[in-house]
Design a protein around this motif. Structure first.
Motif, PDB file in Angstrom:
ATOM      1  N   ARG A   1       7.547 -20.025   9.819  1.00  0.00           N
ATOM      2  CA  ARG A   1       6.452 -19.437   9.042  1.00  0.00           C
ATOM      3  C   ARG A   1       6.189 -17.994   9.460  1.00  0.00           C
ATOM      4  N   GLU A   2       6.353 -17.694  10.741  1.00  0.00           N
ATOM      5  CA  GLU A   2       6.093 -16.333  11.223  1.00  0.00           C
ATOM      6  C   GLU A   2       7.092 -15.341  10.646  1.00  0.00           C
ATOM      7  N   THR A   3       8.364 -15.740  10.507  1.00  0.00           N
ATOM      8  CA  THR A   3       9.382 -14.796  10.032  1.00  0.00           C
ATOM      9  C   THR A   3       9.515 -14.772   8.517  1.00  0.00           C
ATOM     10  N   LEU A   4       9.149 -15.872   7.834  1.00  0.00           N
ATOM     11  CA  LEU A   4       9.318 -15.925   6.379  1.00  0.00           C
ATOM     12  C   LEU A   4       8.004 -15.848   5.612  1.00  0.00           C
ATOM     13  N   GLY A   5       6.884 -16.050   6.288  1.00  0.00           N
ATOM     14  CA  GLY A   5       5.596 -15.887   5.651  1.00  0.00           C
ATOM     15  C   GLY A   5       5.110 -17.071   4.840  1.00  0.00           C
ATOM     16  N   VAL A   6       5.873 -18.161   4.807  1.00  0.00           N
ATOM     17  CA  VAL A   6       5.480 -19.385   4.098  1.00  0.00           C
ATOM     18  C   VAL A   6       5.880 -20.575   4.971  1.00  0.00           C
ATOM     19  N   PRO A   7       5.330 -21.774   4.680  1.00  0.00           N
ATOM     20  CA  PRO A   7       5.768 -22.947   5.439  1.00  0.00           C
ATOM     21  C   PRO A   7       7.280 -23.145   5.333  1.00  0.00           C
ATOM     22  N   VAL A   8       7.892 -23.510   6.453  1.00  0.00           N
ATOM     23  CA  VAL A   8       9.340 -23.718   6.502  1.00  0.00           C
ATOM     24  C   VAL A   8       9.614 -25.126   7.022  1.00  0.00           C
ATOM     25  N   LEU A   9      10.236 -25.934   6.184  1.00  0.00           N
ATOM     26  CA  LEU A   9      10.644 -27.277   6.561  1.00  0.00           C
ATOM     27  C   LEU A   9      12.140 -27.277   6.836  1.00  0.00           C
ATOM     28  N   SER A  10      12.583 -28.211   7.652  1.00  0.00           N
ATOM     29  CA  SER A  10      14.008 -28.309   7.924  1.00  0.00           C
ATOM     30  C   SER A  10      14.467 -29.752   7.823  1.00  0.00           C
ATOM     31  N   VAL A  11      15.693 -29.919   7.340  1.00  0.00           N
ATOM     32  CA  VAL A  11      16.351 -31.221   7.258  1.00  0.00           C
ATOM     33  C   VAL A  11      17.700 -31.058   7.935  1.00  0.00           C
ATOM     34  N   GLY A  12      17.952 -31.851   8.969  1.00  0.00           N
ATOM     35  CA  GLY A  12      19.193 -31.692   9.706  1.00  0.00           C
ATOM     36  C   GLY A  12      19.820 -33.017  10.088  1.00  0.00           C
ATOM     37  N   VAL A  13      21.144 -32.998  10.203  1.00  0.00           N
ATOM     38  CA  VAL A  13      21.908 -34.165  10.646  1.00  0.00           C
ATOM     39  C   VAL A  13      22.793 -33.730  11.801  1.00  0.00           C
ATOM     40  N   PRO A  14      22.739 -34.420  12.954  1.00  0.00           N
ATOM     41  CA  PRO A  14      23.628 -34.060  14.062  1.00  0.00           C
ATOM     42  C   PRO A  14      25.073 -34.432  13.747  1.00  0.00           C
ATOM     43  N   THR A  15      25.957 -33.462  13.901  1.00  0.00           N
ATOM     44  CA  THR A  15      27.379 -33.674  13.606  1.00  0.00           C
ATOM     45  C   THR A  15      28.268 -33.408  14.813  1.00  0.00           C
ATOM     46  N   VAL A  16      27.718 -32.831  15.891  1.00  0.00           N
ATOM     47  CA  VAL A  16      28.515 -32.534  17.084  1.00  0.00           C
ATOM     48  C   VAL A  16      27.724 -32.846  18.343  1.00  0.00           C
ATOM     49  N   VAL A  17      28.454 -33.124  19.432  1.00  0.00           N
ATOM     50  CA  VAL A  17      27.873 -33.232  20.768  1.00  0.00           C
ATOM     51  C   VAL A  17      28.834 -32.536  21.715  1.00  0.00           C
ATOM     52  N   ASP A  18      28.319 -31.822  22.714  1.00  0.00           N
ATOM     53  CA  ASP A  18      29.241 -31.057  23.560  1.00  0.00           C
ATOM     54  C   ASP A  18      29.975 -31.969  24.528  1.00  0.00           C
ATOM     55  N   ALA A  19      31.207 -31.582  24.864  1.00  0.00           N
ATOM     56  CA  ALA A  19      32.121 -32.424  25.639  1.00  0.00           C
ATOM     57  C   ALA A  19      31.607 -32.681  27.050  1.00  0.00           C
ATOM     58  N   GLU A  20      30.878 -31.742  27.624  1.00  0.00           N
ATOM     59  CA  GLU A  20      30.347 -31.933  28.970  1.00  0.00           C
ATOM     60  C   GLU A  20      29.374 -33.110  29.006  1.00  0.00           C
ATOM     61  N   THR A  21      28.533 -33.196  27.986  1.00  0.00           N
ATOM     62  CA  THR A  21      27.585 -34.302  27.918  1.00  0.00           C
ATOM     63  C   THR A  21      28.302 -35.627  27.724  1.00  0.00           C
ATOM     64  N   VAL A  22      29.334 -35.653  26.875  1.00  0.00           N
ATOM     65  CA  VAL A  22      30.118 -36.875  26.673  1.00  0.00           C
ATOM     66  C   VAL A  22      30.749 -37.327  27.984  1.00  0.00           C
ATOM     67  N   ALA A  23      31.346 -36.388  28.725  1.00  0.00           N
ATOM     68  CA  ALA A  23      31.987 -36.732  29.997  1.00  0.00           C
ATOM     69  C   ALA A  23      30.969 -37.287  30.986  1.00  0.00           C
ATOM     70  N   ARG A  24      29.792 -36.696  31.039  1.00  0.00           N
ATOM     71  CA  ARG A  24      28.756 -37.192  31.947  1.00  0.00           C
ATOM     72  C   ARG A  24      28.348 -38.619  31.604  1.00  0.00           C
ATOM     73  N   ASP A  25      28.177 -38.881  30.302  1.00  0.00           N
ATOM     74  CA  ASP A  25      27.770 -40.220  29.882  1.00  0.00           C
ATOM     75  C   ASP A  25      28.846 -41.255  30.171  1.00  0.00           C
ATOM     76  N   LEU A  26      30.115 -40.897  29.970  1.00  0.00           N
ATOM     77  CA  LEU A  26      31.210 -41.831  30.260  1.00  0.00           C
ATOM     78  C   LEU A  26      31.273 -42.160  31.743  1.00  0.00           C
ATOM     79  N   LEU A  27      31.050 -41.158  32.584  1.00  0.00           N
ATOM     80  CA  LEU A  27      31.022 -41.409  34.027  1.00  0.00           C
ATOM     81  C   LEU A  27      29.863 -42.331  34.391  1.00  0.00           C
TER      82      LEU A  27
END
Length: 292
Positions: A208-234
């Motif tokens: 809202r600060e940069t565009l001057g109107v309410p800003v909504l977002s819709v997102g879907v996670p499509t990636v995860v970084d490899a370091e986090t995957v390796a940590r979880d597998l360990l």
């Protein structure tokens, strides 16, 4: 020290609880579990600066819809997910015209959700004389800095200044902390977003600060970084975290092997969900006819 990347407020809350203890109160944050169309929804409301510091997200409402049932092919699941999205998004939308911006790189499938969603969005701003009962909706999908030479915030702001919408809706691919979230969660928020923040490529904020109107977002996670995957597998194997792990794989991202098919389906789901929120008098069958 490992810093886990995630664009999801629900994951940020879970990570805070893991580090602080299950019974520790999270300051400045209100969270509860809900349902929409029988699907799980995690509601996280960041109330103030204290909550912002705790979760690293700006104050506002974050709704995380679990859409894993899409991939189990449950009966009627497409319609349920679409209606659930509309049910959650509609209360966040003010009345009046809307500018929908599909962020991302259409040539890179894990980042193509935003542009491809526009193919399933009912664009009506130019049809007000023939469709007077429809909310005016404009769509924008202009690529990324590397292909346009323009910051996303620059072209969205320019379009908003011309269209003068009551609100801007951003559609973008996100980064997750866990593999089970990939393509199985939709996050809706009334706080806008910072493009690229989940993959360490922070751009200018869209809010809202940069565009001057309410800003909504819709997102879907499509990636995860490899370091986090390796940590979880360990961790899952009971092994101790390797000292050499930290910092390795930070520029390597993992995405599902079926990402092409999933982005195609998710783009339609998100587009139809937005349509029902923006045009509440329509049904899914109407959208099939209008967008065919």
């Amino acid at each position: 020290m490992l810093t886990i990347r995630t664009d999801l407020a629900a994951e940020a809350r879970d990570l805070w609880r893991e580090s602080a203890g299950e019974t520790t109160r999270l300051p400045g944050v209100r969270a509860r579990d809900e349902e929409a169309q029988g699907l799980p929804v995690a509601r996280v409301e960041i109330l103030d600066a204290e909550g912002e510091r705790a979760l690293g997200k700006p104050p506002g409402v974050y709704l995380t819809l679990d859409v894993a049932a899409l991939w189990r092919r449950e009966e009627g699941i497409f319609a349920r997910v679409v209606r659930a999205m509309a049910e959650l998004l509609a209360p966040l939308l003010p009345e009046g015209p809307v500018l929908a911006a599909g962020l991302g790189n259409p040539a890179m499938t894990p980042d193509a959700l935003g542009p491809r969603t526009l193919d399933h969005l009912l664009i009506t701003r130019h049809l007000q004389e023939v469709l007077p009962g429809f909310r005016p909706v404009a769509g924008l999908g202009a690529g990324v800095l590397g292909t346009t030479g323009l910051e996303v915030a620059e072209w969205v702001r320019g379009a908003a200044e011309h269209v003068k919408p009551a609100a801007v809706v951003l559609i973008d691919a996100l980064a997750a902390r866990g593999l089970d979230r990939l393509c199985s969660t939709v996050q809706l928020s009334d706080t806008g977003l910072i493009p690229g923040s989940g993959v360490g490529n922070h751009r200018m904020a869209l809010n809202r600060e940069t565009l001057g109107v309410p800003v909504l977002s819709v997102g879907v996670p499509t990636v995860v970084d490899a370091e986090t995957v390796a940590r979880d597998l360990l961790a899952d194997s009971g092994a101790e975290e390797a000292p050499l792990l930290a910092g390795r794989g930070r520029r390597l991202f993992v995405t599902p092997d079926s990402i092409d098919a999933k982005i195609r389906e998710l783009a339609k789901v998100v587009g139809y969900g937005l349509n029902l929120a923006l045009q509440p008098d329509l049904e899914i069958e109407d959208l099939d006819a209008l967008l065919a």
